[in-house]
Design a protein around this motif. Structure first.
Motif, PDB file in Angstrom:
ATOM      1  N   HIS A  92      -9.362  -4.604   2.110  1.00 43.89           N
ATOM      2  CA  HIS A  92      -8.148  -5.380   2.394  1.00 43.89           C
ATOM      3  C   HIS A  92      -8.276  -6.110   3.730  1.00 43.89           C
ATOM      4  O   HIS A  92      -7.846  -7.256   3.869  1.00 43.89           O
ATOM      5  CB  HIS A  92      -6.908  -4.467   2.423  1.00 43.89           C
ATOM      6  N   LEU A 146      -9.253   0.191   2.121  1.00 46.83           N
ATOM      7  CA  LEU A 146      -8.542  -0.414   3.248  1.00 46.83           C
ATOM      8  C   LEU A 146      -9.434  -1.389   4.010  1.00 46.83           C
ATOM      9  O   LEU A 146      -8.964  -2.407   4.520  1.00 46.83           O
ATOM     10  CB  LEU A 146      -7.972   0.672   4.165  1.00 46.83           C
ATOM     11  N   ASP A 179     -13.177   4.002   4.694  1.00 52.27           N
ATOM     12  CA  ASP A 179     -12.123   3.901   3.688  1.00 52.27           C
ATOM     13  C   ASP A 179     -12.310   2.528   3.022  1.00 52.27           C
ATOM     14  O   ASP A 179     -11.789   1.517   3.487  1.00 52.27           O
ATOM     15  CB  ASP A 179     -10.749   4.013   4.354  1.00 52.27           C
ATOM     16  N   ARG A 216      -3.128   7.853   6.221  1.00 52.37           N
ATOM     17  CA  ARG A 216      -4.367   7.198   5.782  1.00 52.37           C
ATOM     18  C   ARG A 216      -4.502   5.818   6.420  1.00 52.37           C
ATOM     19  O   ARG A 216      -5.589   5.433   6.868  1.00 52.37           O
ATOM     20  CB  ARG A 216      -4.359   7.092   4.251  1.00 52.37           C
ATOM     21  N   LEU A 217      -3.387   5.087   6.476  1.00 57.65           N
ATOM     22  CA  LEU A 217      -3.433   3.760   7.106  1.00 57.65           C
ATOM     23  C   LEU A 217      -3.744   3.885   8.595  1.00 57.65           C
ATOM     24  O   LEU A 217      -4.511   3.087   9.140  1.00 57.65           O
ATOM     25  CB  LEU A 217      -2.096   3.030   6.906  1.00 57.65           C
ATOM     26  N   LEU A 239       0.822  -1.214   0.000  1.00 57.80           N
ATOM     27  CA  LEU A 239       0.000   0.000   0.000  1.00 57.80           C
ATOM     28  C   LEU A 239       0.854   1.261   0.000  1.00 57.80           C
ATOM     29  O   LEU A 239       0.577   2.211  -0.728  1.00 57.80           O
ATOM     30  CB  LEU A 239      -0.942   0.002   1.216  1.00 57.80           C
ATOM     31  N   MET A 282       0.114   5.081  -1.005  1.00 59.49           N
ATOM     32  CA  MET A 282      -0.717   5.648   0.058  1.00 59.49           C
ATOM     33  C   MET A 282       0.166   6.300   1.126  1.00 59.49           C
ATOM     34  O   MET A 282       1.323   5.958   1.274  1.00 59.49           O
ATOM     35  CB  MET A 282      -1.575   4.555   0.710  1.00 59.49           C
ATOM     36  N   ARG A 299       1.321   1.331  -4.029  1.00 62.15           N
ATOM     37  CA  ARG A 299       0.100   2.085  -4.278  1.00 62.15           C
ATOM     38  C   ARG A 299       0.265   3.559  -3.897  1.00 62.15           C
ATOM     39  O   ARG A 299      -0.627   4.376  -4.127  1.00 62.15           O
ATOM     40  CB  ARG A 299      -1.081   1.472  -3.499  1.00 62.15           C
TER      41      ARG A 299
END
Lengths: 205, 205
Positions: free
Chosen positions: B167, B164, B161, A191-192, A181, A187, A185
């Motif tokens: 996932h 995510l 989100d 955000r995570l 990610l 990101m 990707r």
């Protein structure tokens, strides 16, 4: 380490001081090579961590590096162990909210952030491991994380299937996934982290 | 498939009927070998799926099997594609609650059960793939599942989100994980299904 395996026998079979000194030397040498490897990884990146470069940095023969770590994979595994140990110290014995003392909801929120930041700080190393060894070396680390998260989930809500919920939560923090990610990707870590908080908050509500 | 790559040129360069018949033969032969492989896998287990056994079952030369599938890994990949296609048909075009028509919450609940049961029904095949190819062949399949789950999450709650969360949900259904839980940890499928429902219900509340 083989030094430890013989510790119980040494008192009666050989003079007391000799094996102790040998063990201490071996431990010191190993730590010295490991420190050198950390410096090489930090300076040149884990991708450029070769046995030659580490031997040169530690000012020892290449054979010494091989004797202590087996091969490059073993060396990277040892570096990862050390990095993972710092993280574990934080969630097992560190100050709240990550360590003991905060409620399980807060600890779970802090755990995800800590793992994401920790792996970001050591991304080069974790990335090398994911690429090189198909996560073989993250397995013992995963076990400690798993035990911890299972405990928090159990404290949080005894009606949840704590083991399966822990697998789900750790799946979100899976090194191969976060690598994908963040690196492939593109990101952002923010955000995570936000999605982790949302996930934990929803599971806890 | 090489047959498809030459299709655009065939009209002007060669007599019309020849390549058409060749292509049809090739497609028929491939399907025949694949059917034979399915029978061998069902009868002897995917672990015993050899190129020799498949050639004998299809009553063709071993060279034909190699020409169509490259190697054993290619053959298992093709079997998995076929199995995965059935599952995809169910969640993309099948009847509700798995297919279109039910609300996203119900579809998500049904999706997890469908994946768990489907992989259980074809466990030998999925197990062979996980063991043999480090999940290389599950990647395209995962992409279809991922797109589907992202869509359902987005419908369910636009504030999540969706990527995510998808996932996370697919992490629960990850073939390597469910294999580990069912085969090595001896958990029952019922338990995984119940935990999936709990997970989806909590995320949706």
């Amino acid at each position: 380490m083989p030094e430890c395996a013989s510790a119980g026998l040494s008192l009666s079979l050989v003079p007391i001081n000799e094996p102790g000194r040998q063990r201490a030397d071996a431990v010191r040498n190993r730590a010295r090579v490991l420190d050198a490897a950390m410096r090489v990884a930090a300076r040149d990146g884990a991708a450029n961590l070769t046995m030659d470069a580490v031997a040169a940095e530690a000012k020892v023969g290449k054979g010494t590096v091989f004797r202590h770590f087996g091969d490059r994979t073993g060396l990277i595994g040892a570096l990862l162990d050390q990095a993972e140990h710092e993280l574990q110290e934080g969630f097992l014995n560190g100050p709240p909210p990550l360590g003991p003392g905060a409620d399980p909801h807060q600890r779970l929120l802090a755990f995800g952030s800590a793992v994401l930041h920790h792996e970001q700080d050591h991304q080069d190393l974790y990335h090398a491991v994911v690429k090189d060894t198909h996560r073989r070396f993250t397995v013992p680390a995963r076990q400690v994380r798993y035990t911890h998260v299972t405990m928090l989930v159990r404290q949080l809500d005894p009606t949840m299937d704590a083991e399966l919920m822990a697998h789900t939560l750790l799946g979100f923090l899976d090194t191969a996934l976060t690598n994908h990610l963040l690196r492939e990707r593109g990101m952002k870590l923010d955000r995570l982290e936000a999605a982790w908080k949302d996930l934990v908050n929803r599971l806890c509500s």
